[in-house]
Design an enzyme around this catalytic site. Structure first.
Site, PDB file in Angstrom:
ATOM      1  N   ASP A   1      -8.337   3.000   1.273  1.00  0.00           N
ATOM      2  CA  ASP A   1      -7.465   3.420   2.363  1.00  0.00           C
ATOM      3  C   ASP A   1      -8.321   3.935   3.524  1.00  0.00           C
ATOM      4  OD1 ASP A   1      -5.520   4.410   4.045  1.00  0.00           O
ATOM      5  OD2 ASP A   1      -4.453   5.511   2.477  1.00  0.00           O
TER       6      ASP A   1
ATOM      7  N   CYS B   1      -1.438   0.575   7.288  1.00  0.00           N
ATOM      8  CA  CYS B   1      -2.864   0.232   7.415  1.00  0.00           C
ATOM      9  C   CYS B   1      -3.199  -1.027   6.615  1.00  0.00           C
ATOM     10  CB  CYS B   1      -3.760   1.383   6.963  1.00  0.00           C
ATOM     11  SG  CYS B   1      -3.704   2.838   8.029  1.00  0.00           S
ATOM     12  N   ARG B   2      -3.335  -0.882   5.318  1.00  0.00           N
ATOM     13  CA  ARG B   2      -3.848  -1.980   4.500  1.00  0.00           C
ATOM     14  C   ARG B   2      -2.865  -3.126   4.308  1.00  0.00           C
ATOM     15  NH1 ARG B   2      -5.401   1.527  -0.555  1.00  0.00           N
ATOM     16  NH2 ARG B   2      -3.535   2.586   0.189  1.00  0.00           N
ATOM     17  N   SER B   3      -1.636  -2.834   3.905  1.00  0.00           N
ATOM     18  CA  SER B   3      -0.711  -3.940   3.617  1.00  0.00           C
ATOM     19  C   SER B   3      -0.288  -4.720   4.859  1.00  0.00           C
ATOM     20  CB  SER B   3       0.497  -3.468   2.792  1.00  0.00           C
ATOM     21  OG  SER B   3       1.205  -2.438   3.433  1.00  0.00           O
TER      22      SER B   3
ATOM     23  N   CYS C   1       0.868  -1.171   0.000  1.00  0.00           N
ATOM     24  CA  CYS C   1       0.000   0.000   0.000  1.00  0.00           C
ATOM     25  C   CYS C   1       0.912   1.230   0.000  1.00  0.00           C
ATOM     26  CB  CYS C   1      -0.984  -0.012   1.164  1.00  0.00           C
ATOM     27  SG  CYS C   1      -0.270   0.164   2.812  1.00  0.00           S
TER      28      CYS C   1
END
Length: 165
Positions: free
Chosen positions: A134, A20-22, A15
Site C-alpha cells: 500500500d 490507490c492499488r485496485s 484493496c
C-alpha cells in the site's frame, strides 16, 4: 483468445479503500486488455474491502503516477465490495493477504475458488513477491512501484485468461 463464446470474463481488483492499488490495477489492466484487442471479452472493475472512500476518485498521487504512464484513472470512483460481486466476477484479486482474508470471510463457500492474490500472476510470485504494498502513507516512489507490479501481474493475468478461452 478463442472468440467462440459470448461470455465475458470478469475481473475485480480489490484493496482496502479502492483509491490507490485496485483502481491503478483496473486502469492498467483495462489498457492491457484494450491493446490486446479483447476489451469486448473482458469486464474489469475494482473495489475496496472498506467503505472509507466510496464515491471518491483515486488518490491524486496514484492518478498522477498513472497519467505519467498513459493510464486514465480520472473517471474511476471508489466503491466497496458487494455480496453480488462474488457471484458475478470470475476473478476476484486482492492486492494483499489482509484484504484477501477479508474477502475469504465474506465470500460464500461456492465462490471461494474465484479469490486470489493479483501477484500470483506476476513473475516474482515464486520468489516470494506475493503482495502489492500500500503506497498511501509513503512517497511518490511507492506509486511507481505499484505500477511496475500491476503491469507485470496484469500481463500474466491476461495471458492466463487468453489461454483459458
Amino acid at each position: 483468445m478463442n472468440r467462440k463464446e459470448n461470455i465475458k470474463t470478469s475481473v475485480l481488483f480489490v484493496c482496502m479503500g479502492n483509491i490507490c492499488r485496485s483502481p491503478t490495477a483496473e486502469a492498467v489492466f483495462r489498457q492491457q486488455v484494450k491493446a490486446a484487442g479483447f476489451e469486448h471479452a473482458i469486464h474489469i472493475d475494482s473495489a475496496g474491502t472498506h467503505d472509507y472512500h466510496v464515491g471518491q476518485p483515486p488518490d491524486e498521487r496514484a492518478q498522477r503516477a498513472a497519467q505519467r504512464r498513459g493510464y486514465d484513472t480520472q473517471k474511476l470512483r471508489g466503491r466497496q465490495v458487494h455480496e453480488r460481486d462474488f457471484e458475478v466476477f470470475h476473478y476476484i484479486l486482492a492486492m494483499d493477504r489482509a484484504n484477501l482474508a477479508i474477502l475469504e470471510r465474506e465470500c460464500p463457500p461456492q465462490y471461494r475458488h474465484k479469490l486470489g492474490l493479483l501477484m500470483q500472476y506476476g513473475e516474482g510470485f515464486s520468489q516470494g513477491i506475493q503482495e502489492v504494498p500500500d503506497p498511501y502513507f509513503g512517497g511518490n516512489q511507492g506509486f511507481e512501484h505499484v505500477l511496475n507490479m500491476v503491469e507485470e501481474a496484469g500481463r500474466g493475468l491476461l495471458n492466463r485468461i487468453c489461454n483459458e478461452k
